[in-house]
Write a protein that holds these residues in place. Sequence first.
Motif, PDB file in Angstrom:
ATOM      1  N   GLY A 213      45.035  34.778  42.357  1.00  0.00           N
ATOM      2  CA  GLY A 213      44.212  35.561  41.441  1.00  0.00           C
ATOM      3  C   GLY A 213      43.833  36.926  41.975  1.00  0.00           C
TER       4      GLY A 213
ATOM      5  N   PHE B 171      40.980  31.280  51.405  1.00  0.00           N
ATOM      6  CA  PHE B 171      40.328  32.521  51.798  1.00  0.00           C
ATOM      7  C   PHE B 171      39.264  32.293  52.858  1.00  0.00           C
TER       8      PHE B 171
ATOM      9  N   LEU C 260      35.968  36.299  43.767  1.00  0.00           N
ATOM     10  CA  LEU C 260      36.723  37.449  44.262  1.00  0.00           C
ATOM     11  C   LEU C 260      37.908  37.800  43.377  1.00  0.00           C
ATOM     12  N   ALA C 261      38.166  36.972  42.378  1.00  0.00           N
ATOM     13  CA  ALA C 261      39.413  37.095  41.625  1.00  0.00           C
ATOM     14  C   ALA C 261      39.464  38.336  40.754  1.00  0.00           C
TER      15      ALA C 261
ATOM     16  N   CYS D 245      36.620  31.492  41.184  1.00  0.00           N
ATOM     17  CA  CYS D 245      36.449  32.261  42.412  1.00  0.00           C
ATOM     18  C   CYS D 245      35.899  33.644  42.082  1.00  0.00           C
TER      19      CYS D 245
HETATM   20  S1  SF4 Z   1      43.614  34.515  45.881  1.00  0.00           S
HETATM   21 FE1  SF4 Z   1      41.873  33.475  46.816  1.00  0.00          FE
HETATM   22  S2  SF4 Z   1      40.248  34.968  46.734  1.00  0.00           S
HETATM   23 FE2  SF4 Z   1      41.814  35.644  45.298  1.00  0.00          FE
HETATM   24  S3  SF4 Z   1      41.281  34.719  43.335  1.00  0.00           S
HETATM   25 FE3  SF4 Z   1      42.603  33.294  44.316  1.00  0.00          FE
HETATM   26  S4  SF4 Z   1      41.204  31.915  45.347  1.00  0.00           S
HETATM   27 FE4  SF4 Z   1      40.047  33.727  44.901  1.00  0.00          FE
END
Ligand code: SF4
Lengths: 178, 581
Positions: B457, B581, B423-424, B421
Motif C-alpha cells: 500500500g 514495517f 502509513l498507506a 495501516c
Molecule cells: S506497505 Fe506496509 S506501511 Fe505501507 S501500507 Fe502496506 S502495510 Fe502499511
Amino acid sequence: MMIIRDRTIVGDDWQVLRLRDQETPETTMVPDGKIIVPFKVWLAQRATLLQRNDIGVWFASDERPEDLAEDVHRFTVIAVDFPKFSDGRGYSIAYNLRARLEYSGELRAIGDVLRDQLFYLRRVGFDVFEPRPDRKIDDALKGLDDFSEVYQISFDQKQPLFRRVVRQGKSAAGLQDD
Amino acid sequence: MYCYDEYDQRMIDERVAQYRDQVRRRLSNELTETEFLPLRLQNGLYMQIHGYMLRIAVPYGLISSRQMRMFAHIARKYDRGYGHFTTRQNIQFNWLKLEETPDILADLASVQMHAIQTSGNCVRNITSDEFFGVAHDEIVDPRPYAEILRQWSTFHPEFAYLPRKFKIAISGAKEDRAAILAHDIGLSVTKNAQGEVGFRVFVGGGLGRTPIIGSEICEFLPWPHVLTYVESILRIYNQLGRRDNKHKARIKILVKALGIEEFKRLVEEDWADLKNGPGTLTREEVDRMSSFFTDPEYEVLAGNDSSLKAFMADNRNFSHWMKHNVRPHRVPGYAIVVLSVKKPGNAPGDVTHEQMDAVADLADRYSFGEMRITHKQNLVFADIKQTDLIALWHELTKLELASPNIGMLTDIISCPGAEFCTLANARSIPLSKLIAERFENLDFQYDIGEITLNISGCMNACGQHHIGNIGITGVEKKNHEEWYQISIGGAEGNDCSLGKILGPSLIFNQVPEAIDRILQVYLRERADEGERFIDVVRRIGHVPFKDHVYATDFPDELVKSDDKNTLIPAQHAVPFYSPRF
Ligand code: SF4
C-alpha cells in the motif's frame, strides 16, 4: 547527588561538566573538584588536565573511545552519555571500552538513564548509574534484576549459556513437555 | 521441533513479569508513552488508531499444533476471532486491549511462545525456508542454526537499541526460499568441497524505500564462527548506522555508503578480537540443537502411492491440488502439502479461530503435530503420507484451505494497506481481491503458470512488491482516487532481482486491466509453455510490456473508480499495522 553503584544507592561528589552554548572545548573553564569532562575538552586541554588526578571523561554517543588510546588507563571514572535512552551507541562504546580497551575503572551511564535499560547497561560493562533525576532511584534499582539468566556473552558474562551449563537435548527435554 | 528447557522457560517467564510491571507503570503514568513505546515494541505491541496490535514470534515459521490452538484461543478470547499470518512468518492480532496483553503473553509462555523482539529497533524474529528438513535440495538443515541464532539474539544487551530494525534470514537449500538477499543479514548454510559446514554471508539487503540486494561479505564462514561474525556486523552497524534519518537508518544504507569492502574490513577488524573466543559455537551445542530437529518417525513406505493416480484421473480439482499445492518429499511415500490461505475473495493470510483449531487437529492426525508458516502467508504440512492425501484434501477443502493456486497468479502477497495501516497511500487487500476475482479462472491461471504478484500500500514494501514478478505499490491518493505503480521483473530466490517500474501510475480500477495486458504480452512472446513470465521479462525487457499497457486508452468505465471502489476515509480506518514495517 545519589547514584547506583554496586547495586546500592550511594551519595556521590563527581560533577559532570557539560559545555554550554558559546563555550568551546578549548575555552571552557574546568572547575576544581572531581569533574567528569567531555571527551572533547579532554583532548583540547589535555596538557593541563594531565596535572590533575580528579578528572574523569565522558563520551557522547557519536564519539569513539578508541580515540582515547593509552589515556584510557589514567582514568578511574569514565562516563557514557545517553542523549536519548533509545540511542543505543553507548552500549557498544561501553563494550569496546571494557572488552577491547580493557578499561577497568568505574563506568557510568549518564543522561537519559532509565530503569528499563539498566539490565542491559549493566551487562555491557556499566557499573555505576545516574538515573534521570526526575525518577525514583530506588525504583530504578529494581531494573538491574529483571532477568536471572542470559543466553549470550557480553562484558558481564564471558561464557555463553551453552558453555556454562549442561543443557538437555531432545530426549531429556521432551520429558518436560506436556 | 525445539523444546524449551528450564533456562528458556525461566527467561520467558521473567519477561512476562517484567512486561506486566511495565504495563502497570504505564497505566499509572509512571512511564510516559515515549518511554513505554520501545518497551512495548520489543514485545511486539503496536498502538494503532483505536487499539493495539500484537505480533507474536513464530521462530523460523515452525509451530506445533498445541501452539496453533493457543492462537485460536487468543483469537477467541482477546480478539475478534481471527489472526493474520505475515510475510515474516509471524502471526498478528489486531484488536487487543493493553491491559490484557500481559495475560496474552503469559498464555503464550505456557506453550513456549512469546512476542519478544517482533518489532522495535532490534534483531527481529529469524526467518527461514518453509521446506527445511524435507526438501530434496537441502544441503544442510538450517533449523539448529536458526534456533542458535534465536537464542543468541534474544535479549542481546548491546543490540536492543539499534538505528533501525534488523532482520536475519537463513536458508540451507540449493534454492533460496527465504529471500535471504532481501535481508539485513542473509545466511546460506552450505558445505564446502571438503564437506565442512559453513555459511555464505550476505549483508545489507532490504526492500522498503530503497530496495537493495544484499552483498556477499563472506564467501565461506566455518560454522563455529557464525555467532561472533554476526555480532561484529551488528556492532559496526550499531556504532556507525545513521540515526539522524529514519529512512536512511537501515544497514543497507551504511553498507552502500561505505562500500562492501570497507564495511567488511571494519567487521573483520572487530571480529579479530572475538574469533575463536568463548562466543564460538561448540560441536556439542550444534549436536544438542540438531537433536531437536531429527526426522520424525517416518514409516517405511514403498515409493509413490499409485491409488492417487486413479483418484486424480476422476477428480479434476484434486488433480489440480496435487499438481500445485503438493510438493515432493525427500522420504519415499511422503509429500509436502501447502495450505492455501489465498482463497480468492479472502484477505491473504487471514485465518479464523475455527480454521486454526481444525488445522491443529489435522496436523496431529496427519503431520506429526507440526506445521510451518510461509513467507507467502500460507501454511505447510511438511510430512504427509501420500496415502493420506485424499482424506486430507477433503478436510482442507471443507476448511477453504485447498485452493489449488500455490505459485499461481492468485497466490497474491498483500500487505494490509489503507483500510488498516495508517502509513498507506492506497488499499491493498481490496485490490488483491479484485485481481484474484478477475483471474480466478483456473485454466487461465495454469496457462500463465508460475508467477508472483505482490502488493504494497506504500513504498514501505511490506508486501515485498520489489521482488514480485509483478509488483504493485500504492503511490498516492488524489481526486478521490488511489494511484498505483506497477513494476515487473522482480524475483526472489537464487536469481533475486528488483522489479522496474513500467510507466505512469494507474487508478485502482485500471490495475487488473493493466495486469491483463501484461499477461497478453507474455502469452504472445513466450517461446513455449515452459518459459515462465519472469524468463520472458528478462529476455525481452520491459519495453514490449510497457508499450502494450499504455498503447491504448483504458476503457471508459475504468477511467474513474466506481463507488464501490472509492477510498475509505482514514478516520474510519481499522487499527492495524503492517506485517513487515
Ligand atoms: S506497505 Fe506496509 S506501511 Fe505501507 S501500507 Fe502496506 S502495510 Fe502499511
